[in-house]
Scaffold this motif. Sequence first.
Motif, PDB file in Angstrom:
ATOM      1  N   ASP A 138       0.850  -1.188   0.000  1.00  0.00           N
ATOM      2  CA  ASP A 138       0.000   0.000   0.000  1.00  0.00           C
ATOM      3  C   ASP A 138       0.888   1.241   0.000  1.00  0.00           C
ATOM      4  O   ASP A 138       2.110   1.136  -0.060  1.00  0.00           O
ATOM      5  CB  ASP A 138      -0.966   0.000   1.191  1.00  0.00           C
ATOM      6  CG  ASP A 138      -0.267  -0.130   2.546  1.00  0.00           C
ATOM      7  OD1 ASP A 138       0.921   0.250   2.661  1.00  0.00           O
ATOM      8  OD2 ASP A 138      -0.888  -0.618   3.494  1.00  0.00           O
ATOM      9  N   ALA A 139       0.268   2.416   0.064  1.00  0.00           N
ATOM     10  CA  ALA A 139       1.032   3.667  -0.011  1.00  0.00           C
ATOM     11  C   ALA A 139       2.005   3.817   1.157  1.00  0.00           C
ATOM     12  O   ALA A 139       3.132   4.285   0.976  1.00  0.00           O
ATOM     13  CB  ALA A 139       0.078   4.854  -0.062  1.00  0.00           C
ATOM     14  N   GLU A 140       1.592   3.413   2.342  1.00  0.00           N
ATOM     15  CA  GLU A 140       2.472   3.525   3.512  1.00  0.00           C
ATOM     16  C   GLU A 140       3.676   2.591   3.370  1.00  0.00           C
ATOM     17  O   GLU A 140       4.812   2.981   3.661  1.00  0.00           O
ATOM     18  CB  GLU A 140       1.702   3.191   4.788  1.00  0.00           C
ATOM     19  CG  GLU A 140       2.529   3.353   6.045  1.00  0.00           C
ATOM     20  CD  GLU A 140       1.749   3.041   7.305  1.00  0.00           C
ATOM     21  OE1 GLU A 140       2.407   2.762   8.322  1.00  0.00           O
ATOM     22  OE2 GLU A 140       0.512   3.087   7.284  1.00  0.00           O
ATOM     23  N   ASP A 141       3.430   1.382   2.913  1.00  0.00           N
ATOM     24  CA  ASP A 141       4.510   0.427   2.679  1.00  0.00           C
ATOM     25  C   ASP A 141       5.485   0.978   1.647  1.00  0.00           C
ATOM     26  O   ASP A 141       6.701   0.909   1.822  1.00  0.00           O
ATOM     27  CB  ASP A 141       3.919  -0.904   2.207  1.00  0.00           C
ATOM     28  CG  ASP A 141       4.953  -2.001   2.056  1.00  0.00           C
ATOM     29  OD1 ASP A 141       5.837  -2.118   2.933  1.00  0.00           O
ATOM     30  OD2 ASP A 141       4.863  -2.756   1.071  1.00  0.00           O
ATOM     31  N   CYS A 142       4.950   1.547   0.577  1.00  0.00           N
ATOM     32  CA  CYS A 142       5.782   2.122  -0.482  1.00  0.00           C
ATOM     33  C   CYS A 142       6.655   3.246   0.073  1.00  0.00           C
ATOM     34  O   CYS A 142       7.853   3.294  -0.192  1.00  0.00           O
ATOM     35  CB  CYS A 142       4.896   2.637  -1.613  1.00  0.00           C
ATOM     36  SG  CYS A 142       5.822   3.310  -3.004  1.00  0.00           S
ATOM     37  N   ALA A 143       6.054   4.143   0.844  1.00  0.00           N
ATOM     38  CA  ALA A 143       6.805   5.265   1.418  1.00  0.00           C
ATOM     39  C   ALA A 143       7.925   4.772   2.326  1.00  0.00           C
ATOM     40  O   ALA A 143       9.045   5.299   2.285  1.00  0.00           O
ATOM     41  CB  ALA A 143       5.859   6.186   2.171  1.00  0.00           C
ATOM     42  N   GLN A 144       7.652   3.748   3.140  1.00  0.00           N
ATOM     43  CA  GLN A 144       8.675   3.205   4.038  1.00  0.00           C
ATOM     44  C   GLN A 144       9.815   2.566   3.255  1.00  0.00           C
ATOM     45  O   GLN A 144      10.990   2.758   3.585  1.00  0.00           O
ATOM     46  CB  GLN A 144       8.055   2.193   4.996  1.00  0.00           C
ATOM     47  CG  GLN A 144       7.185   2.818   6.052  1.00  0.00           C
ATOM     48  CD  GLN A 144       6.535   1.769   6.950  1.00  0.00           C
ATOM     49  OE1 GLN A 144       6.431   0.602   6.577  1.00  0.00           O
ATOM     50  NE2 GLN A 144       6.094   2.189   8.117  1.00  0.00           N
TER      51      GLN A 144
END
Length: 78
Positions: free
Chosen positions: A53-59
């Motif tokens: 998801d977007a949070e995983d991608c950002a991390q």
Amino acid sequence: MEVRQFLLRQEGGEQVSGVGGLPGQRSGHAEAPRVSDDQVRRARIAVASGAADAEDCAQLLDMLGLTPDEDGNLPAQR
């Protein structure tokens, strides 16, 4: 993992040197190859396509040094 080695592995390029397929430690910044803007772009696409998801991608982008610091520089390109 260095961005360059990650991209080469994704494209079926060179084999990664080191113990057990892990990248070796850099000996110095002067000898380290520069990461191009195109390599950064392709690494970001690869990360985004594999993220949950977007949070995983950002991390993941942050861990790989693919997000700009306060000065706008990418840690992966230092």
